[in-house]
Design an enzyme around this catalytic site. Structure first.
Site, mmCIF file in Angstrom:
data_model
loop_
_atom_site.group_PDB
_atom_site.id
_atom_site.type_symbol
_atom_site.label_atom_id
_atom_site.label_comp_id
_atom_site.label_asym_id
_atom_site.label_seq_id
_atom_site.Cartn_x
_atom_site.Cartn_y
_atom_site.Cartn_z
ATOM 1 N N ASP A 383 -25.656 15.958 -45.592
ATOM 2 C CA ASP A 383 -25.752 15.398 -44.249
ATOM 3 C C ASP A 383 -24.930 16.279 -43.305
ATOM 4 O O ASP A 383 -23.885 16.793 -43.696
ATOM 5 C CB ASP A 383 -25.209 13.966 -44.266
ATOM 6 C CG ASP A 383 -25.183 13.344 -42.883
ATOM 7 O OD1 ASP A 383 -26.229 13.384 -42.203
ATOM 8 O OD2 ASP A 383 -24.123 12.837 -42.479
ATOM 9 N N ASP A 582 -21.819 10.334 -45.511
ATOM 10 C CA ASP A 582 -20.644 9.512 -45.199
ATOM 11 C C ASP A 582 -20.960 8.259 -44.400
ATOM 12 O O ASP A 582 -20.129 7.365 -44.297
ATOM 13 C CB ASP A 582 -19.620 10.344 -44.417
ATOM 14 C CG ASP A 582 -20.117 10.666 -43.005
ATOM 15 O OD1 ASP A 582 -21.339 10.865 -42.836
ATOM 16 O OD2 ASP A 582 -19.293 10.700 -42.078
ATOM 17 N N ASP A 586 -26.635 6.801 -44.436
ATOM 18 C CA ASP A 586 -26.824 7.670 -45.608
ATOM 19 C C ASP A 586 -26.934 6.867 -46.907
ATOM 20 O O ASP A 586 -27.349 7.406 -47.936
ATOM 21 C CB ASP A 586 -25.642 8.652 -45.749
ATOM 22 C CG ASP A 586 -25.552 9.618 -44.575
ATOM 23 O OD1 ASP A 586 -26.617 10.021 -44.084
ATOM 24 O OD2 ASP A 586 -24.424 9.947 -44.167
#
Length: 696
Positions: A383, A582, A586
């Site tokens: 990410d 995080d 996600d």
């Protein structure tokens, strides 16, 4: 048992985790069942005698009676009566230190399984039983006695079990050290008065005083005081962290300087440390896939060894024409040299040490299977915001119009943006303050969401915002078209500033790349992984960031809910996929990925969903975790190889396969010693994994 939904045992940690229905079963029934199966059971909070001490006592007891047997055999100080003294000593050893093998073997066979103690019981019974028959001429049996074989066998196996208990104790030291970190006492603040109470009596909402040098007893929020807190035991970070009113603190960390008043937010089993302990225990109790191989072999191992022992006796006595005693000793040696213990310990000891090494480095593996499976990763999705980048913008370029100083543009920009809470606006204000620039207050602020704002500064009307906002306000931007195009191409966000309808300058901002992100991507690629960034940003911005980081691929303009589909798409190609994230958005992708890696500073949902938690929130720990997983799997394979090889070599030697050619014969007592050392060698090999901590 009826009412039991799951049961997972970790022989290395001596822990059993049971999922059961309390309406159908009492806890005492579970304990009784485990005792019936041949093990000693008790709750984790009960005072259970340490195995190492018990093993040492029985080792010394058995050795004290067994060692005199050898000189008695050679010297015969009591003449013909010496053999009866030897008989007496070996009988005491047989039915005291050796009794545990009979008890365990009986319970094992009663439950239709065969453990290591079945082989030991058969071996010591054969040696002792034959010697008794020969000594007293029962059933017409006569000849040489070998009581020393049984007594020394029990002593050597007790020695091995003591060494094994010590080694296993070292493997679980990290868990014990964690539990010792918790504070025993707390200073409870009631009506302005301090009262020392046991830490487990603190409730949520209570206020506690923490003096310099004290352990913080609970997870909480600082109400009063400032201090530096040593959080190394939780995060692995050596530098103390500055704390002030409103800051969160974690139980078991150490208050290094000022006095604090902390309000309890989480207590007891809900504290961060307790959750970490629970997750590590679950990880160590979980069964790695490779362990199933050892389990399958162990199921057939003992019956197979008994069969080989019988064949050994028949071949030597019936076909080779060897004496009964020689064939009998060979059969006993086969029984006692075989060691399923080494197979059983090969995986869990390596998992225990590997997870402990990870924990000390701030890498929390939540399952044993993760330690093994992480080595299989082929693609890793990262990410962007919060993982590869900080998610915080910083000013990178200042472009004022001719005749205007950069400081003047920054003063005007800081004044205008101080009226907004937009992340870009906050970054501009922070940058201006960092440069020591003071700016006046603005008035008549009008903010247009997603576009920009207008305000009054002195006698002028100031505009700050996007390209669309300036076009809407009919401000010409042609002066900076080329520069803005260049800035946008490398993924920077641009904010325009105008005064009384005339453009005065442009500020460019960029999301800051995290320290260590470039290094991490490079190391992941060296490990042979394909690195992919996943982001909701425009493709041009994403590609610019990917270029800086050295990534292989980019998944751009991905909506938060679509990250899961990206993971599935890679999995559909037959790839083993890891996901690093995080945020709450996600979590579905972390759950879908074969290995989900959660950043410790991220959302609780992400950490709960991830298979691996990076406690220090250091992106470099992604690569370290993968290397540790590969090293742990390598250690498990080594253990299993040596455990199998030991038996492949040891059993033929004990059976006398090399006796005709080389005259090599293995006495049963030395076969027992060799068996004991095979378990110890496996545990010791696992402990060598601790050295790898320095290379992470």
């Amino acid at each position: 048992m009826a009412g039991v939904s799951s049961a997972s045992v970790n022989f290395a940690a001596e822990k059993l985790t049971v999922g059961y229905d309390p309406d159908q079963l009492l806890e005492s029934a579970l304990v009784a069942k485990v005792n019936e199966l041949g093990f000693r059971a008790g709750r984790p909070d009960e005072e259970v005698p340490q195995e190492g001490r018990g093993q040492l006592f029985w080792l010394l007891f058995a050795a004290g009676l067994s060692l005199p047997i050898m000189p008695l055999m050679w010297l015969s100080p009591f003449g013909s009566a010496t053999v009866y003294v030897i008989f007496a000593l070996s009988t005491v050893v047989q039915f005291s230190a050796g009794l545990i093998f009979y008890s365990s073997a009986f319970k094992s066979l009663k439950n239709r399984s065969a453990n290591m103690d079945v082989l030991v019981a058969l071996g010591i019974t054969a040696a002792y039983g034959y010697s008794v028959l020969a000594l007293f001429h029962i059933f017409g049996v006569s000849g040489e006695v070998f009581f020393e074989t049984s007594a020394m066998l029990i002593t050597f196996i007790r020695f091995g079990k003591w060494l094994e208990a010590r080694a296993k104790g070292q493997a679980s030291q990290a868990m014990k050290a964690l539990l010792r970190l918790q504070a025993d006492k707390a200073r409870l603040l009631v009506d302005g008065m301090e009262r020392e109470v046991p830490a487990d009596q603190i409730k949520i909402g209570d206020q506690v005083v923490v003096r310099p040098g004290d352990k913080i007893p609970v997870d909480g929020i600082i109400l009063k005081g400032t201090s530096a807190v040593d959080e190394s035991m939780v995060t692995g970070e050596s530098l103390p962290v500055d704390k002030e009113p409103g800051s969160e603190v974690t139980g078991a960390t150490i208050n290094a300087s000022g006095q604090l008043v902390v309000e309890a937010v989480r207590v007891g089993n809900e504290t961060v440390l307790s959750q970490i302990v629970r997750m590590v225990e679950e990880a160590q109790g979980d069964k790695a896939p490779i362990q199933r191989l050892a389990d399958a072999v162990s199921n057939w191992f003992v019956p197979g060894v008994v069969a080989i022992s019988m064949v050994t006796f028949m071949v030597w006595y019936g076909f080779a024409g060897a004496g009964f005693l020689f064939a009998f000793k060979m059969a006993i040696a086969v029984l006692v040299i075989a060691c399923p213990c080494a197979l059983g310990l090969a995986t869990p000891t390596a998992i225990m040490v590997g997870s402990a090494v990870g924990l000390s480095s701030g890498i929390l593996f939540k399952k044993a299977s993760v330690l093994e499976n992480i080595s299989r990763l082929q693609v890793i999705l990262l990410d962007k915001t919060g993982t590869l980048t900080t998610g915080e913008f910083s000013v990178t370029d200042l472009l004022p119009v001719d005749g205007m100083e950069k400081t003047e543009l920054l003063r005007l920009a800081g004044a205008a943006e101080s009226a907004s809470n937009h992340p870009l606006a906050r970054a501009v204000v922070l940058h201006a303050k960092a440069q020591g620039i003071e700016f006046p207050q603005v008035s008549d602020v009008e903010e247009v969401g997603g576009y920009g704002l207008s305000c009054t500064l002195g006698q002028s009307r100031v505009l700050a915002g996007s390209h669309r906002f300036m076009a809407q306000q009919q401000v010409s931007m042609a002066l900076f078209d080329n520069q803005v195009e260049t800035l946008a191409a490398v993924g920077k966000s641009v904010v325009y500033f105008a005064c009384d309808g005339v453009l005065v300058g442009v500020l460019a901002l960029a999301d800051t790349i995290k320290d260590g992100a470039v290094e991490t991507v490079g190391r992941l690629r060296k490990l042979g992984l394909e690195t992919v960034m996943i982001t909701g940003d425009r493709l041009a911005v994403a590609q610019a960031v990917a270029l800086q980081l050295g990534l292989d691929q980019v998944e751009a303009e991905v909506l938060p809910g679509d990250k899961l589909e990206v993971v599935r798409r890679y999995q559909a190609q037959g790839l083993f996929v890891g996901m690093v994230g995080d945020g709450i958005n996600d979590a579905p992708a972390l759950a879908q990925a074969d290995i989900g890696i959660a950043i410790g500073s991220g959302s609780d949902v992400a950490k709960e969903t991830g298979d691996l938690v990076l406690v220090k929130s250091d992106i470099r720990d992604v690569e370290r975790g993968i290397r540790l997983g590969r090293k742990t799997l390598s250690k498990i394979k080594q253990n299993l190889f040596w455990a199998f090889l030991y038996n492949v070599i040891g059993i033929p030697v004990a059976a006398g396969l090399f006796y005709p050619a080389f005259g090599v014969v293995l006495k049963p007592e030395f076969a027992g010693l060799a068996m004991a050392f095979s378990s110890v060698s496996v545990v010791t090999n696992s402990l060598l994994l601790k050295r790898y901590a320095r290379k992470l």
